[in-house]
Design a protein around this motif. Sequence first.
Motif, mmCIF file in Angstrom:
data_model
loop_
_atom_site.group_PDB
_atom_site.id
_atom_site.type_symbol
_atom_site.label_atom_id
_atom_site.label_comp_id
_atom_site.label_asym_id
_atom_site.label_seq_id
_atom_site.Cartn_x
_atom_site.Cartn_y
_atom_site.Cartn_z
ATOM 1 N N HIS A 245 0.858 -1.189 0.000
ATOM 2 C CA HIS A 245 0.000 0.000 0.000
ATOM 3 C C HIS A 245 0.890 1.233 0.000
ATOM 4 C CE1 HIS A 245 -3.061 2.859 1.734
ATOM 5 N NE2 HIS A 245 -3.739 2.270 0.783
ATOM 6 N N LYS A 246 0.873 1.980 -1.111
ATOM 7 C CA LYS A 246 1.830 3.076 -1.294
ATOM 8 C C LYS A 246 1.638 4.192 -0.270
ATOM 9 C CE LYS A 246 1.832 2.305 -6.290
ATOM 10 N NZ LYS A 246 1.376 2.824 -7.573
ATOM 11 N N GLU A 247 0.371 4.564 -0.009
ATOM 12 C CA GLU A 247 0.110 5.725 0.843
ATOM 13 C C GLU A 247 0.622 5.524 2.270
ATOM 14 O OE1 GLU A 247 -1.988 4.666 -1.422
ATOM 15 O OE2 GLU A 247 -1.907 6.447 -2.713
ATOM 16 N N SER A 248 0.449 4.317 2.800
ATOM 17 C CA SER A 248 0.864 4.074 4.191
ATOM 18 C C SER A 248 2.140 3.249 4.292
ATOM 19 C CB SER A 248 -0.268 3.371 4.946
ATOM 20 O OG SER A 248 -0.668 2.202 4.255
ATOM 21 N N ASN A 249 2.770 2.906 3.152
ATOM 22 C CA ASN A 249 4.016 2.126 3.119
ATOM 23 C C ASN A 249 3.888 0.792 3.850
ATOM 24 O OD1 ASN A 249 5.631 3.768 1.538
ATOM 25 N ND2 ASN A 249 6.212 5.064 3.274
ATOM 26 N N LEU A 250 2.739 0.138 3.695
ATOM 27 C CA LEU A 250 2.493 -1.151 4.349
ATOM 28 C C LEU A 250 2.702 -2.285 3.356
ATOM 29 C CD1 LEU A 250 -0.726 -0.602 6.498
ATOM 30 C CD2 LEU A 250 1.595 -0.953 7.315
ATOM 31 N N LEU A 251 3.432 -3.311 3.766
ATOM 32 C CA LEU A 251 3.621 -4.508 2.972
ATOM 33 C C LEU A 251 2.943 -5.675 3.695
ATOM 34 C CD1 LEU A 251 5.149 -5.930 0.543
ATOM 35 C CD2 LEU A 251 6.919 -6.464 2.215
ATOM 36 N N VAL A 252 2.053 -6.368 2.983
ATOM 37 C CA VAL A 252 1.367 -7.531 3.549
ATOM 38 C C VAL A 252 1.829 -8.759 2.773
ATOM 39 C CG1 VAL A 252 -0.832 -8.492 4.263
ATOM 40 C CG2 VAL A 252 -0.632 -6.047 3.903
ATOM 41 N N VAL A 253 2.266 -9.795 3.489
ATOM 42 C CA VAL A 253 2.819 -10.993 2.857
ATOM 43 C C VAL A 253 2.073 -12.218 3.387
ATOM 44 C CG1 VAL A 253 4.902 -12.325 2.394
ATOM 45 C CG2 VAL A 253 5.067 -9.865 2.757
ATOM 46 N N GLY A 254 1.616 -13.097 2.494
ATOM 47 C CA GLY A 254 0.975 -14.354 2.884
ATOM 48 C C GLY A 254 1.892 -15.528 2.605
ATOM 49 N N PHE A 255 2.028 -16.430 3.584
ATOM 50 C CA PHE A 255 2.973 -17.540 3.471
ATOM 51 C C PHE A 255 2.247 -18.862 3.255
ATOM 52 C CE2 PHE A 255 5.036 -14.286 6.062
ATOM 53 C CZ PHE A 255 6.246 -14.136 5.390
ATOM 54 N N SER A 256 3.004 -19.880 2.852
ATOM 55 C CA SER A 256 2.437 -21.200 2.551
ATOM 56 C C SER A 256 1.979 -21.940 3.806
ATOM 57 C CB SER A 256 3.466 -22.050 1.805
ATOM 58 O OG SER A 256 4.658 -22.147 2.565
ATOM 59 N N THR A 257 2.319 -21.434 4.998
ATOM 60 C CA THR A 257 1.911 -22.073 6.250
ATOM 61 C C THR A 257 0.592 -21.531 6.780
ATOM 62 O OG1 THR A 257 3.281 -20.449 7.401
ATOM 63 C CG2 THR A 257 4.248 -22.618 6.982
ATOM 64 N N GLY A 258 -0.026 -20.570 6.062
ATOM 65 C CA GLY A 258 -1.262 -19.961 6.543
ATOM 66 C C GLY A 258 -1.031 -18.764 7.438
ATOM 67 N N VAL A 259 0.211 -18.295 7.540
ATOM 68 C CA VAL A 259 0.553 -17.119 8.347
ATOM 69 C C VAL A 259 0.674 -15.917 7.425
ATOM 70 C CG1 VAL A 259 2.348 -16.106 9.829
ATOM 71 C CG2 VAL A 259 1.762 -18.523 10.056
ATOM 72 N N PHE A 260 0.232 -14.744 7.898
ATOM 73 C CA PHE A 260 0.512 -13.525 7.144
ATOM 74 C C PHE A 260 1.292 -12.567 8.033
ATOM 75 C CE2 PHE A 260 -3.231 -11.770 9.268
ATOM 76 C CZ PHE A 260 -2.896 -10.425 9.429
ATOM 77 N N GLY A 261 2.114 -11.750 7.398
ATOM 78 C CA GLY A 261 2.908 -10.756 8.126
ATOM 79 C C GLY A 261 2.627 -9.371 7.590
ATOM 80 N N LEU A 262 2.641 -8.381 8.500
ATOM 81 C CA LEU A 262 2.405 -6.980 8.130
ATOM 82 C C LEU A 262 3.664 -6.193 8.474
ATOM 83 C CD1 LEU A 262 0.204 -4.999 7.112
ATOM 84 C CD2 LEU A 262 -0.477 -4.687 9.484
ATOM 85 N N TYR A 263 4.253 -5.528 7.474
ATOM 86 C CA TYR A 263 5.543 -4.856 7.663
ATOM 87 C C TYR A 263 5.440 -3.405 7.204
ATOM 88 C CZ TYR A 263 7.191 -9.697 7.869
ATOM 89 O OH TYR A 263 7.359 -11.016 8.197
ATOM 90 N N GLU A 264 6.196 -2.549 7.869
ATOM 91 C CA GLU A 264 6.256 -1.146 7.477
ATOM 92 C C GLU A 264 7.578 -0.902 6.755
ATOM 93 O OE1 GLU A 264 5.628 3.288 9.441
ATOM 94 O OE2 GLU A 264 6.317 1.629 10.682
ATOM 95 N N LEU A 265 7.500 -0.334 5.560
ATOM 96 C CA LEU A 265 8.691 -0.043 4.755
ATOM 97 C C LEU A 265 8.934 1.466 4.786
ATOM 98 C CD1 LEU A 265 8.032 -2.407 1.703
ATOM 99 C CD2 LEU A 265 9.315 -2.880 3.785
ATOM 100 N N PRO A 266 10.156 1.924 4.536
ATOM 101 C CA PRO A 266 11.353 1.153 4.152
ATOM 102 C C PRO A 266 12.139 0.594 5.348
ATOM 103 C CG PRO A 266 11.802 3.490 4.015
ATOM 104 C CD PRO A 266 10.381 3.379 4.450
ATOM 105 N N GLU A 267 11.690 0.860 6.600
ATOM 106 C CA GLU A 267 12.473 0.405 7.767
ATOM 107 C C GLU A 267 12.364 -1.097 7.985
ATOM 108 O OE1 GLU A 267 10.179 2.782 7.976
ATOM 109 O OE2 GLU A 267 11.408 4.600 8.097
ATOM 110 N N PHE A 268 11.390 -1.750 7.338
ATOM 111 C CA PHE A 268 11.132 -3.181 7.491
ATOM 112 C C PHE A 268 10.798 -3.519 8.954
ATOM 113 C CE2 PHE A 268 12.132 -7.811 7.308
ATOM 114 C CZ PHE A 268 11.292 -8.127 6.268
ATOM 115 N N ASN A 269 9.926 -2.703 9.557
ATOM 116 C CA ASN A 269 9.452 -2.975 10.919
ATOM 117 C C ASN A 269 8.266 -3.925 10.842
ATOM 118 O OD1 ASN A 269 11.322 -1.157 11.935
ATOM 119 N ND2 ASN A 269 9.898 0.566 11.740
#
Length: 828
Positions: free
Chosen positions: A260-284
């Motif tokens: 999401h460009k406006e809020s710099n949010l990266l959402v990632v879905g994994f093959s184990t059924g887990v998703f992660g939410l990260y803030e870029l560019p700091e990768f928090n």
Amino acid sequence: MKVGFNVWVSLPFYCSGNLVFTPDGNSLLSPVGNKVTCFDLVNNKSFTFGFEHRKNIARIALSPQGTLLLSVDEDGRAILTNFVRRTVLHHFNFKSVVHDIKFSSDGTHFAVATGRKTEVWRTPSYTEEREFAPFVKHREYTGHFDSVNQIEWSGDSRFFITSSKDLTARVWSLNPAEGFVPTTLSSHKDSVVGAWFSKDQEKIYTCSRDGTLCEWQYTTKPGQEYDEEDMDQEQPERWYVVNRNYFLQNNAKVKCATFHKESNLLVVGFSTGVFGLYELPEFNMIHTLSISQNGIDFVTINATGEWLAFGASKLGQLLVWEWQSESYVIKQQGHFDAMNALTYSPDGQRIVTAADDGRIKVWDATSGFCIVTFTEHTAGVTACQFSVRNLLFTASLDGSVRAWDLIRYRNFKTFTAPSRLQFSSLAVDSSGEIVCAGSLDSFDIHLWNVQTGQLLERLSGHDGPISSLSFAPDGSSLVSGSWDRTVRIWSIFTRTQTSEPLQQQSDVLSVIHRPDSKQLTVSTLDGQLTFWDIENAEQLGHIDGKKDISGGRKASDRMTAANNPATKHFNTIAYFADGTCVLAGGNSKYICLYDVTSGSLVKKFTVSVNLSIDGTQEFLNSKNLTEAGPMELIDDQGEASDLEDRIDRTLPGASRGDMSARKVCPEIRVTGISFSPTGRSFAAATTEGLLIYSLDNTMLFDPFDLDVDVTPATTLYALKEEKDYLKALVMAFRLNEKYLIHQVYESTPVDDVPFVVGGLPRVYLSRLLRFVTAFMEEGPHLEFGLVWVEVVFESHGAWVKENRAECESEMRRVVRCLKRVQNEVARL
């Protein structure tokens, strides 16, 4: 009798493909098989578009203006739809498998990933220069060595970036730009899942399947030390990796990701059924959450960046998560095995489905959402039925019959037989005090007292397994059908529990009482529907439905559809609310509606035309038949390019019941049918899912008496300048534009409402009621709406009463709306 039933909602939630939020972020579009369903997340409603693809939908895209919906199936055949009016505009064939499709940010173009190529097309629009071809290709981009996974446009729509299985991402320009050269970003060691521009377009983020995130910038070579002489010279700039981050999720593969460009949010879905939410560019890392037992297939984020939508196709899960409050907006899942039975609640507000996965789901008939899921049964659930007290009874292959309280949502009674049996049929008497069940193992009928839970009686008399049971609505008799070719009428409330056999020509599959308890309908294996008078035990008539229900040849069939006996009988039958018609379905793609009196076929409903399901074609294509058998059934899993896709995890010798992947093609069949108590809709449990057919579909564009002088401008002139509210309202109804009707409705003074409604032509009355109730539900002006409703019934009450059939749908809306207002006021 009206027979114009249309599919109103189709209820799995997610099968495959991508999810799309509408531009306002309040609704979510999900591909359900070969249809598209729209979920309104704010008003808790859903509807299914009327069009159908010939295969399962692979990709959908919605224009930024929210007007055009483009859906593409697995073969690359596309349908362009007007999203607002829900009408199909154009069919098109991309002639290749489409992996992704995206509209540009300004909506003038859309890009399609077809195999290794990327095609950019101009969006169909109304221009002064009329175009005869709806789709005009702008350019074709080649350069990738493997299939393109994803396309992402820049904010100004001048550039787009493609990520591919060939381990690279490439930046392209829409039109030739001065000084721009198409760039290849190659730094990954696995397939690139996604690539995105930052909001200022100074950075590019790429994410690969092995869990690597690269940050790219247009700069000189990082880490390079320059002398003073070199500093004077202009150093060459290009895209370099400036940061590399890793997700470190215990060897889990990245299956999907979005940014999401406006809020710099990266959402990632994994093959184990887990998703992660990260803030870029700091990768928090903001948080991670496990939402499924299987991999997440698709993730998307709405325009405001508040809601995340996830789809997991293996279990049919659709989830919308609000990350700031860490709560679910919706969490829905369909049955992951075949449905066996369904029933409407006595008030018509709920639908209950039972399936082979051992789950019982309760659905809201108006919104289409699942309210509660019961999981107490340990084997497939075969039958379900309501009693008059709003209690639900279910029978299962685990040898139990259970009673459920749908107010507290709990199982309050369990009935079992002395020996271990698998129950396949169920009936409850009208008082709700006696429940009986039949089995395919034993030839006896078991009766229990609901209050005490004791087994009262075992009725014996049949010489074959019990296939169907039905209590008369007035409680006078119990009817059972068996594979011994007899139907027995039991008088269980008399001193001598006698049974009267009615001999049939073939095995009995289903029996059902007419709502007035005087007639009985029997379905047999030879495709016959026979009607019996219960009091005199006489046959009143019969319908030969073999040719009506017959249809559909499976890929493995050795005979034609017309000669196949497997599809020529009815497994499930249901009476219309007034008993004049019978609805019947079986192992076929058709549902037949018959008139009981004349025995004629009134209408034939086609459940699905989806070629991804076996049995929807009348004739097979001979080019798909090979020496090794039909091409659809040949397992090509070992030829997949990825190692994970090549591994065979199937259980040896198992044909069903395990959750592992296999090459199967589900067969089309209708396992349950139930009419709504109001008679305005019916539901069918099919291979496609739960389909609700309704008469209450509102027309979206139905202009009345249009002429040259009726335009939005003249309507507003009559409203504001002439103050002629009646004329303005009639003109707004003629145009049937919601915003105009809303403006006239709210501009009308309260004192003038009686004069406006009194002079309104009666042809517009039903429309007025429909719009007033809609505005009362959506808007804040409750009292104003109640004034309109009151005046309508004061001025036109007699006409509404005489023409109740025409206004029935609107009257139900008014009653529902008034009940809601009453409940809200009572709460205050």
